[in-house]
Enzyme design. Structure first.
Site, PDB file in Angstrom:
ATOM      1  N   PHE A   1       0.665  -1.143   0.427  1.00  0.00           N
ATOM      2  CA  PHE A   1      -0.020  -0.179  -0.214  1.00  0.00           C
ATOM      3  C   PHE A   1       0.938   1.159  -0.155  1.00  0.00           C
ATOM      4  O   PHE A   1       1.529   1.403   0.821  1.00  0.00           O
ATOM      5  CB  PHE A   1      -0.998   0.241   0.898  1.00  0.00           C
ATOM      6  CG  PHE A   1      -1.766   0.885   1.842  1.00  0.00           C
ATOM      7  CD1 PHE A   1      -3.169   1.298   0.650  1.00  0.00           C
ATOM      8  CD2 PHE A   1      -1.491   1.990   2.570  1.00  0.00           C
ATOM      9  CE1 PHE A   1      -3.799   2.560   1.020  1.00  0.00           C
ATOM     10  CE2 PHE A   1      -2.579   3.347   2.653  1.00  0.00           C
ATOM     11  CZ  PHE A   1      -3.835   3.145   1.538  1.00  0.00           C
TER      12      PHE A   1
ATOM     13  N   PRO B   1       7.848  10.930   0.825  1.00  0.00           N
ATOM     14  CA  PRO B   1       9.261  11.832   2.345  1.00  0.00           C
ATOM     15  C   PRO B   1       8.391  13.257   2.671  1.00  0.00           C
ATOM     16  O   PRO B   1       8.276  13.773   3.402  1.00  0.00           O
ATOM     17  CB  PRO B   1      10.050  11.898   1.025  1.00  0.00           C
ATOM     18  CG  PRO B   1      10.020  10.638   0.059  1.00  0.00           C
ATOM     19  CD  PRO B   1       8.586  11.332   0.084  1.00  0.00           C
TER      20      PRO B   1
ATOM     21  N   ILE C   1       7.153   2.219   2.621  1.00  0.00           N
ATOM     22  CA  ILE C   1       6.561   1.418   2.041  1.00  0.00           C
ATOM     23  C   ILE C   1       7.013  -0.237   2.311  1.00  0.00           C
ATOM     24  O   ILE C   1       7.505  -1.056   2.754  1.00  0.00           O
ATOM     25  CB  ILE C   1       6.381   1.557   0.469  1.00  0.00           C
ATOM     26  CG1 ILE C   1       6.002   2.666   0.481  1.00  0.00           C
ATOM     27  CG2 ILE C   1       4.698   0.578   0.505  1.00  0.00           C
ATOM     28  CD1 ILE C   1       5.142   3.560   0.889  1.00  0.00           C
TER      29      ILE C   1
ATOM     30  N   GLY D   1      12.554  -7.515  35.025  1.00  0.00           N
ATOM     31  CA  GLY D   1      13.453  -7.074  36.377  1.00  0.00           C
ATOM     32  C   GLY D   1      14.632  -6.870  34.462  1.00  0.00           C
ATOM     33  O   GLY D   1      14.231  -6.767  33.159  1.00  0.00           O
TER      34      GLY D   1
ATOM     35  N   GLU E   1      -0.661   4.357  10.081  1.00  0.00           N
ATOM     36  CA  GLU E   1      -1.521   4.288   9.820  1.00  0.00           C
ATOM     37  C   GLU E   1      -2.660   4.915  10.706  1.00  0.00           C
ATOM     38  O   GLU E   1      -4.018   4.914  11.164  1.00  0.00           O
ATOM     39  CB  GLU E   1      -2.685   3.121   9.403  1.00  0.00           C
ATOM     40  CG  GLU E   1      -2.205   1.750   8.338  1.00  0.00           C
ATOM     41  CD  GLU E   1      -2.910   0.363   8.554  1.00  0.00           C
ATOM     42  OE1 GLU E   1      -3.898   0.797   8.487  1.00  0.00           O
ATOM     43  OE2 GLU E   1      -2.126   0.031   8.364  1.00  0.00           O
TER      44      GLU E   1
HETATM   45  C1  FAD Z   1       7.023   0.937  10.392  1.00  0.00           C
HETATM   46  C2  FAD Z   1       5.652   1.408   9.111  1.00  0.00           C
HETATM   47  C3  FAD Z   1       5.333   0.910   8.622  1.00  0.00           C
HETATM   48  C4  FAD Z   1       5.225   2.164   7.500  1.00  0.00           C
HETATM   49  N1  FAD Z   1       3.831   1.890   6.910  1.00  0.00           N
HETATM   50  C5  FAD Z   1       3.568   2.267   5.685  1.00  0.00           C
HETATM   51  C6  FAD Z   1       2.888   0.978   4.522  1.00  0.00           C
HETATM   52  O1  FAD Z   1       3.000   0.424   4.480  1.00  0.00           O
HETATM   53  N2  FAD Z   1       2.263   2.417   3.335  1.00  0.00           N
HETATM   54  C7  FAD Z   1       2.711   4.023   3.648  1.00  0.00           C
HETATM   55  O2  FAD Z   1       1.893   4.193   2.332  1.00  0.00           O
HETATM   56  N3  FAD Z   1       3.115   4.384   4.816  1.00  0.00           N
HETATM   57  C8  FAD Z   1       3.445   3.686   5.941  1.00  0.00           C
HETATM   58  N4  FAD Z   1       4.216   3.510   6.685  1.00  0.00           N
HETATM   59  C9  FAD Z   1       4.557   5.626   6.933  1.00  0.00           C
HETATM   60  C10 FAD Z   1       3.564   5.796   8.169  1.00  0.00           C
HETATM   61  O3  FAD Z   1       2.215   6.147   7.638  1.00  0.00           O
HETATM   62  C11 FAD Z   1       3.609   7.538   8.636  1.00  0.00           C
HETATM   63  O4  FAD Z   1       5.272   7.326   8.669  1.00  0.00           O
HETATM   64  C12 FAD Z   1       2.782   7.925   9.220  1.00  0.00           C
HETATM   65  O5  FAD Z   1       1.485   8.175   8.355  1.00  0.00           O
HETATM   66  C13 FAD Z   1       3.297   9.270   9.763  1.00  0.00           C
HETATM   67  O6  FAD Z   1       3.778   9.961   8.906  1.00  0.00           O
HETATM   68  P1  FAD Z   1       5.740  10.553   8.985  1.00  0.00           P
HETATM   69  O7  FAD Z   1       6.775   9.428   9.431  1.00  0.00           O
HETATM   70  O8  FAD Z   1       6.020  11.476   7.929  1.00  0.00           O
HETATM   71  O9  FAD Z   1       5.369  11.795   9.848  1.00  0.00           O
HETATM   72  P2  FAD Z   1       4.660  13.319  10.405  1.00  0.00           P
HETATM   73  O10 FAD Z   1       3.692  13.303   9.458  1.00  0.00           O
HETATM   74  O11 FAD Z   1       5.693  14.290  10.030  1.00  0.00           O
HETATM   75  O12 FAD Z   1       4.392  13.379  11.408  1.00  0.00           O
HETATM   76  C14 FAD Z   1       5.169  13.308  13.229  1.00  0.00           C
HETATM   77  C15 FAD Z   1       4.593  13.220  13.738  1.00  0.00           C
HETATM   78  O13 FAD Z   1       3.523  15.014  14.052  1.00  0.00           O
HETATM   79  C16 FAD Z   1       2.229  14.374  14.910  1.00  0.00           C
HETATM   80  N5  FAD Z   1       1.295  14.485  13.881  1.00  0.00           N
HETATM   81  C17 FAD Z   1       1.224  14.963  12.696  1.00  0.00           C
HETATM   82  N6  FAD Z   1       0.460  15.137  12.595  1.00  0.00           N
HETATM   83  C18 FAD Z   1      -0.028  15.196  13.706  1.00  0.00           C
HETATM   84  C19 FAD Z   1      -1.237  16.173  14.268  1.00  0.00           C
HETATM   85  N7  FAD Z   1      -2.831  17.069  13.001  1.00  0.00           N
HETATM   86  N8  FAD Z   1      -1.729  16.215  15.091  1.00  0.00           N
HETATM   87  C20 FAD Z   1      -0.704  16.592  16.368  1.00  0.00           C
HETATM   88  N9  FAD Z   1       0.245  16.147  15.657  1.00  0.00           N
HETATM   89  C21 FAD Z   1       0.234  15.343  14.729  1.00  0.00           C
HETATM   90  C22 FAD Z   1       2.519  12.619  15.076  1.00  0.00           C
HETATM   91  O14 FAD Z   1       3.412  12.252  16.541  1.00  0.00           O
HETATM   92  C23 FAD Z   1       3.417  12.187  14.011  1.00  0.00           C
HETATM   93  O15 FAD Z   1       3.923  10.907  14.772  1.00  0.00           O
HETATM   94  C24 FAD Z   1       4.735   3.367   7.444  1.00  0.00           C
HETATM   95  C25 FAD Z   1       5.722   3.501   8.904  1.00  0.00           C
HETATM   96  C26 FAD Z   1       6.273   3.266   9.323  1.00  0.00           C
HETATM   97  C27 FAD Z   1       6.548   3.822  10.605  1.00  0.00           C
END
Ligand code: FAD
Length: 378
Positions: free
Chosen positions: A123, A128, A157, A338, A362
Site C-alpha cells: 500500500f 517523504p 512502504i 526485571g 495508519e
Molecule cells: C514501520 C512503518 C511501516 C509503514 N508502512 C507504511 C505503508 O505500508 N504504506 C504507507 O503508505 N506508509 C507506511 N508508513 C508510513 C506511516 O504511515 C507514516 O510514518 C505516518 O503516517 C506518519 O508520517 P511521517 O512519518 O511522515 O510523520 P509526520 O507526518 O512528519 O508526523 C510526525 C508526528 O507528528 C505528529 N502529528 C502529525 N500530524 C499531526 C496533527 N495533525 N496534530 C498533532 N500532531 C500531529 C504525530 O505524532 C506524528 O507521529 C509506515 C511507517 C512505519 C514507521
C-alpha cells in the site's frame, strides 16, 4: 494460554469462534518463524498462510465482503504468536484493500494470487513530505490519453522490495489537495519502478523507499474514479485501522501472559513475585487495558460488519486506545521481568520493539485524537 473468554461476547458468531480455534492450532504448530532473513521469512509466511487458507479473509471480490471481525481475530492471534506473521497477513489485506473495495473484476484478479499466497501486495501512500499530511501527496500521474505516467517517490512502504503489486496513490490534479488524488494498481515489474532504498527499523520487516521514473500505467490500472484517491485511501483505512488495534491487542495479551507466568514462577523475598501488591496492581491495570482495548476493537469491527458505511470514530478510538495501551502494558511487562525484560531475544523485549511503530503508522495517535474530536464536535 491467553484468556479466550472474549470469544463469548455478543460481537462474535460461531464462524468467528471456529476460525479462532483453527488459527490458534495452526499458529501453535507453525509460529514463531526464524526472523534472521525477514524478506524470506515474509515470503514463506505468506505462502504458508495462503496454503492454510487464512489469506482468503484478506480480500473480497465483487459479491463478497471483508469480514472485519475475522481480520481482527486473525491479526490478534498471529500477533500474539509472531509479529512478523501478523505483518505478512496484514499487508496482503492492506495492499489489496482498494482492489477489494473498489476494483474492477480484472483488477480483482490479483486477489486470486494474493489470497492464495502466490503474490505479495503493498500500500503506497506515504511520501517523504507527506506522511500524516496525505492531502499533500506530490507523486504525479499525468494523463497521456490511453495511459498515465507516474513520477515521484513513496517512502516507508511495507513489503517494498518484495511485493509483486502496489496500490499507489498519486496526484492527477482534478482539484487542489485531497480532491486531486487517484489510486492505481502498479505491478512491481513495471518499467521505471525502482526500489531506491531499503529502510531498517527497530522491529525489522521489509520496508522501502520507491522511485517512480516515468512509470506507464494503462487507464485500466486506475482504481475507482479519477479524483477519488483520497476517499479510497480513507475507506481502506476505515476497515484496516481497527485491525492495527487488533495486532496491538495481540502483543498486549502476549505481554500479559508472559507476565503472569513470570510473576508466579519468580521467587523474591521468599515468595512468588505475584504476591507483591504493587505487582498485582500492575497486573490489574494490564488486564483492564487488554479487555477495554478488545471491547473497542470488536465494537468497531462488529459495527462495520453490520453494514455501517463508515466507522471513522469507532476505528479511530479502537486504534488509538489499543496501540497506546499496549505500549503501557508491554512496558509494565518489561518492568516486571526485571533485567530479563531488556535482554535481547526475550519475548517482552521483542514486544517492546514491535509495538512502537503501530502508534505511528495508519494515522499517528495524535491524528486519531483529532479525528475523534472532530466527530464529537460535529
Ligand atoms: C514501520 C512503518 C511501516 C509503514 N508502512 C507504511 C505503508 O505500508 N504504506 C504507507 O503508505 N506508509 C507506511 N508508513 C508510513 C506511516 O504511515 C507514516 O510514518 C505516518 O503516517 C506518519 O508520517 P511521517 O512519518 O511522515 O510523520 P509526520 O507526518 O512528519 O508526523 C510526525 C508526528 O507528528 C505528529 N502529528 C502529525 N500530524 C499531526 C496533527 N495533525 N496534530 C498533532 N500532531 C500531529 C504525530 O505524532 C506524528 O507521529 C509506515 C511507517 C512505519 C514507521
Amino acid at each position: 494460554m491467553a484468556d479466550q473468554s472474549f470469544l463469548n461476547w455478543p460481537f462474535f458468531e460461531d464462524k468467528h469462534r471456529a476460525l479462532h480455534a483453527e488459527l490458534e492450532a495452526w499458529a501453535s504448530a507453525n509460529l514463531p518463524v526464524d526472523h534472521s532473513d525477514v524478506d524470506q521469512a515474509c515470503k514463506d509466511l505468506v505462502a504458508a498462510l495462503g496454503k492454510a487458507g487464512f489469506l482468503q479473509y484478506s480480500g473480497a471480490k465483487q459479491g463478497e465482503t471483508l469480514d472485519v471481525r475475522c481480520l481482527c481475530l486473525i491479526r490478534e492471534t498471529l500477533a500474539r504468536h509472531d509479529g512478523l506473521a501478523d505483518f505478512a497477513f496484514a499487508m496482503q489485506g492492506l495492499g489489496t484493500g482498494a482492489l477489494s473495495l473498489f476494483g474492477t473484476p480484472d483488477q480483482q484478479a490479483w486477489l486470486d494470487k494474493t489470497r492464495a499466497g502466490e503474490a505479495l501486495s503493498a500500500f503506497a501512500l506515504s511520501e517523504p513530505k507527506s506522511g500524516s499530511d496525505v492531502a499533500n501527496i506530490e507523486l504525479s500521474a499525468e494523463d497521456k490519453g490511453n495511459h498515465y505516467v507516474l513520477n515521484g517517490e513513496k517512502t516507508w512502504i511495507s513489503n517494498g522490495g518484495i511485493a509483486n503489486v502496489y496500490t499507489v496513490f498519486a496526484r492527477t490534479g482534478e482539484a487542489p489537495g485531497a480532491k486531486g488524488l487517484s489510486a492505481f494498481v502498479v505491478p512491481t515489474d513495471s518499467e521505471g519502478l525502482e526500489i531506491a532504498e531499503r529502510l531498517d527499523v527497530i522491529a525489522p520487516h521489509p520496508l522501502a523507499r520507491l522511485k517512480f521514473n516515468n512509470v506507464h500505467v494503462p487507464k485500466t490500472g486506475m482504481i475507482g474514479e479519477a479524483g477519488a484517491g483520497f476517499k479510497i485511501a480513507m475507506s481502506v483505512l476505515d476497515v484496516f485501522r481497527s485491525t492495527v488495534g487488533a495486532a496491538a491487542l495481540g502483543f498486549a495479551r502476549r505481554a500479559l501472559d508472559e507476565t503472569l507466568t513470570r510473576a508466579k514462577s519468580r521467587e523474591l523475598f521468599g515468595a512468588p513475585l505475584a504476591e507483591l501488591q504493587m505487582v498485582q496492581g500492575h497486573i490489574a491495570d494490564m488486564a483492564l487495558d487488554v479487555d477495554a482495548a478488545a471491547l473497542l476493537i470488536y465494537r468497531a469491527a462488529w459495527t462495520k460488519d453490520m453494514g455501517a458505511a463508515r466507522v471513522t470514530r469507532e476505528a479511530a478510538m479502537a486504534k488509538l486506545y489499543a496501540t497506546d495501551k499496549a505500549q503501557e502494558v508491554i512496558d509494565k511487562a518489561v518492568q516486571i521481568h526485571g533485567g530479563d525484560g531488556v535482554r535481547k531475544g526475550s519475548i517482552v523485549e521483542s514486544l517492546y520493539r514491535e509495538i512502537r511503530a503501530l502508534r505511528i503508522y495508519e494515522g499517528a495517535s495524535d491524528v486519531q485524537k483529532i479525528v475523534i474530536a472532530r466527530q464529537a464536535l460535529a
